[in-house]
Design a protein around this motif. Structure first.
Motif, PDB file in Angstrom:
ATOM      1  N   VAL A  79       0.886  -1.293  -0.005  1.00  0.00           N
ATOM      2  CA  VAL A  79      -0.182   0.058  -0.143  1.00  0.00           C
ATOM      3  C   VAL A  79       0.804   1.140   0.143  1.00  0.00           C
ATOM      4  O   VAL A  79       0.602   2.250  -0.731  1.00  0.00           O
ATOM      5  N   TYR A  80       1.930   1.129   0.721  1.00  0.00           N
ATOM      6  CA  TYR A  80       2.768   2.347   1.033  1.00  0.00           C
ATOM      7  C   TYR A  80       3.603   2.716  -0.426  1.00  0.00           C
ATOM      8  O   TYR A  80       3.692   3.742  -0.779  1.00  0.00           O
ATOM      9  N   ILE A  81       3.976   1.776  -1.138  1.00  0.00           N
ATOM     10  CA  ILE A  81       4.557   1.718  -2.307  1.00  0.00           C
ATOM     11  C   ILE A  81       3.565   2.430  -3.389  1.00  0.00           C
ATOM     12  O   ILE A  81       3.915   3.376  -4.210  1.00  0.00           O
ATOM     13  N   LEU A  82       2.311   2.074  -3.314  1.00  0.00           N
ATOM     14  CA  LEU A  82       1.211   2.507  -4.298  1.00  0.00           C
ATOM     15  C   LEU A  82       1.137   3.890  -4.100  1.00  0.00           C
ATOM     16  O   LEU A  82       0.987   4.934  -4.661  1.00  0.00           O
ATOM     17  N   VAL A  83       0.980   4.359  -2.666  1.00  0.00           N
ATOM     18  CA  VAL A  83       0.786   5.645  -2.267  1.00  0.00           C
ATOM     19  C   VAL A  83       1.856   6.644  -2.829  1.00  0.00           C
ATOM     20  O   VAL A  83       1.718   7.691  -3.271  1.00  0.00           O
ATOM     21  N   ILE A  84       3.002   5.996  -2.575  1.00  0.00           N
ATOM     22  CA  ILE A  84       4.260   6.947  -2.998  1.00  0.00           C
ATOM     23  C   ILE A  84       4.313   7.104  -4.545  1.00  0.00           C
ATOM     24  O   ILE A  84       4.687   8.326  -4.772  1.00  0.00           O
ATOM     25  N   ALA A  85       4.297   6.112  -5.129  1.00  0.00           N
ATOM     26  CA  ALA A  85       4.074   6.179  -6.732  1.00  0.00           C
ATOM     27  C   ALA A  85       3.108   7.197  -7.239  1.00  0.00           C
ATOM     28  O   ALA A  85       3.386   7.964  -8.073  1.00  0.00           O
ATOM     29  N   ALA A  86       1.994   6.941  -6.314  1.00  0.00           N
ATOM     30  CA  ALA A  86       0.878   7.972  -7.093  1.00  0.00           C
ATOM     31  C   ALA A  86       1.038   9.540  -6.560  1.00  0.00           C
ATOM     32  O   ALA A  86       0.886  10.365  -7.376  1.00  0.00           O
ATOM     33  N   LEU A  87       1.810   9.771  -5.551  1.00  0.00           N
ATOM     34  CA  LEU A  87       2.031  11.097  -5.240  1.00  0.00           C
ATOM     35  C   LEU A  87       3.356  11.540  -6.046  1.00  0.00           C
ATOM     36  O   LEU A  87       3.239  12.822  -6.305  1.00  0.00           O
ATOM     37  N   VAL A  88       4.165  10.846  -6.312  1.00  0.00           N
ATOM     38  CA  VAL A  88       5.257  11.185  -7.227  1.00  0.00           C
ATOM     39  C   VAL A  88       4.692  11.637  -8.498  1.00  0.00           C
ATOM     40  O   VAL A  88       4.994  12.663  -9.064  1.00  0.00           O
ATOM     41  N   GLN A  89       3.831  10.837  -8.855  1.00  0.00           N
ATOM     42  CA  GLN A  89       2.979  11.205 -10.261  1.00  0.00           C
ATOM     43  C   GLN A  89       2.621  12.555 -10.280  1.00  0.00           C
ATOM     44  O   GLN A  89       2.605  13.313 -11.147  1.00  0.00           O
ATOM     45  N   PHE A  90       1.692  12.830  -8.942  1.00  0.00           N
ATOM     46  CA  PHE A  90       1.127  14.134  -8.914  1.00  0.00           C
ATOM     47  C   PHE A  90       2.241  15.137  -8.782  1.00  0.00           C
ATOM     48  O   PHE A  90       1.694  16.337  -9.643  1.00  0.00           O
ATOM     49  N   VAL A  91       3.228  14.932  -8.164  1.00  0.00           N
ATOM     50  CA  VAL A  91       4.345  15.918  -8.121  1.00  0.00           C
ATOM     51  C   VAL A  91       4.837  16.173  -9.627  1.00  0.00           C
ATOM     52  O   VAL A  91       5.149  17.425  -9.816  1.00  0.00           O
ATOM     53  N   GLU A  92       5.080  15.398 -10.086  1.00  0.00           N
ATOM     54  CA  GLU A  92       5.588  15.380 -11.649  1.00  0.00           C
ATOM     55  C   GLU A  92       4.605  16.052 -12.436  1.00  0.00           C
ATOM     56  O   GLU A  92       5.148  16.998 -13.254  1.00  0.00           O
ATOM     57  N   MET A  93       3.515  15.994 -12.330  1.00  0.00           N
ATOM     58  CA  MET A  93       2.299  16.805 -13.161  1.00  0.00           C
ATOM     59  C   MET A  93       2.624  18.057 -12.802  1.00  0.00           C
ATOM     60  O   MET A  93       2.288  19.053 -13.501  1.00  0.00           O
ATOM     61  N   PHE A  94       2.361  18.246 -11.439  1.00  0.00           N
ATOM     62  CA  PHE A  94       2.227  19.641 -11.004  1.00  0.00           C
ATOM     63  C   PHE A  94       3.557  20.481 -11.467  1.00  0.00           C
ATOM     64  O   PHE A  94       3.484  21.611 -11.726  1.00  0.00           O
TER      65      PHE A  94
END
Length: 191
Positions: A76-91
């Motif tokens: 779960v933590y790996i999925l959360v971190i990956a999603a968060l990094v994708q959000f940061v990258e798009m931002f």
């Protein structure tokens, strides 16, 4: 309040994630060639670790523990971190294109930075609450920021020195990292 300050100082300096725990070595060595790039990476890591510490603490306390599925925390933590990094990258791509361009391939590599996952798992292991998890996450990320910016500054200075051929390149970088680690060990008796 005193415990939170001690937690922050301990996470940032005494138990520095890079120089004491040896997590996050790949971006530490790979992105620390220029100070501006290192500072950008450090800022992105501060954001990702702080937010992921908060989100994973919420998920652990309100979902994983009540449902008795805490054994799934790593996935779960790996999925959360990956999603968060994708959000940061798009931002960053939309709002700060120069920083996005300067970070290049290293921004998606935050997903595989073991320091991010290590902080989230440490928060669970040490049984921190939500506030303590966020403070530990921010302080640990700030310690990463300190270490990577210091290393970048040292590497920029080393570039202009006369170094024997056998020590040039990776060898002098690893020796510098070793000396930084020894210097940070001097803080080990503080807390």
């Amino acid at each position: 309040m005193k415990e939170l300050i001690l937690l922050a100082v301990g996470a940032a300096i005494v138990n520095n994630v890079v120089l004491s725990q040896f997590l996050g070595i790949c971006p530490f060595l790979g992105v620390s060639k220029k100070t501006e790039t290192a500072a950008g990476m450090g800022g992105a890591v501060i954001f990702v670790i702080t937010i992921s510490s908060f989100i994973t603490a919420l998920i652990y306390k309100f979902i994983l523990l009540p449902l008795n599925i805490d054994y799934l925390k790593t996935i779960v933590y790996i999925l959360v971190i990956a999603a968060l990094v994708q959000f940061v990258e798009m931002f960053l791509k939309k709002s700060m294109p120069p920083l996005y361009e300067s970070l290049g391939v290293y921004l998606p590599l935050i997903t595989t930075n073991c320091a991010v996952l290590g902080v989230c798992l440490t928060n669970v292991t040490k049984e921190y609450g939500i506030l303590e998890s966020v403070i530990n996450g921010f302080a640990t990320a700030f310690g990463f920021f300190i270490a990577i910016v210091l290393m970048a500054g040292l590497r920029e200075k080393i570039e202009y020195n006369d170094i024997p051929k056998t020590f040039q390149g990776t060898a002098i970088v690893l020796i510098t990292a070793c000396l930084m680690s020894i210097a940070f060990m001097g803080f080990s008796g503080m807390i």
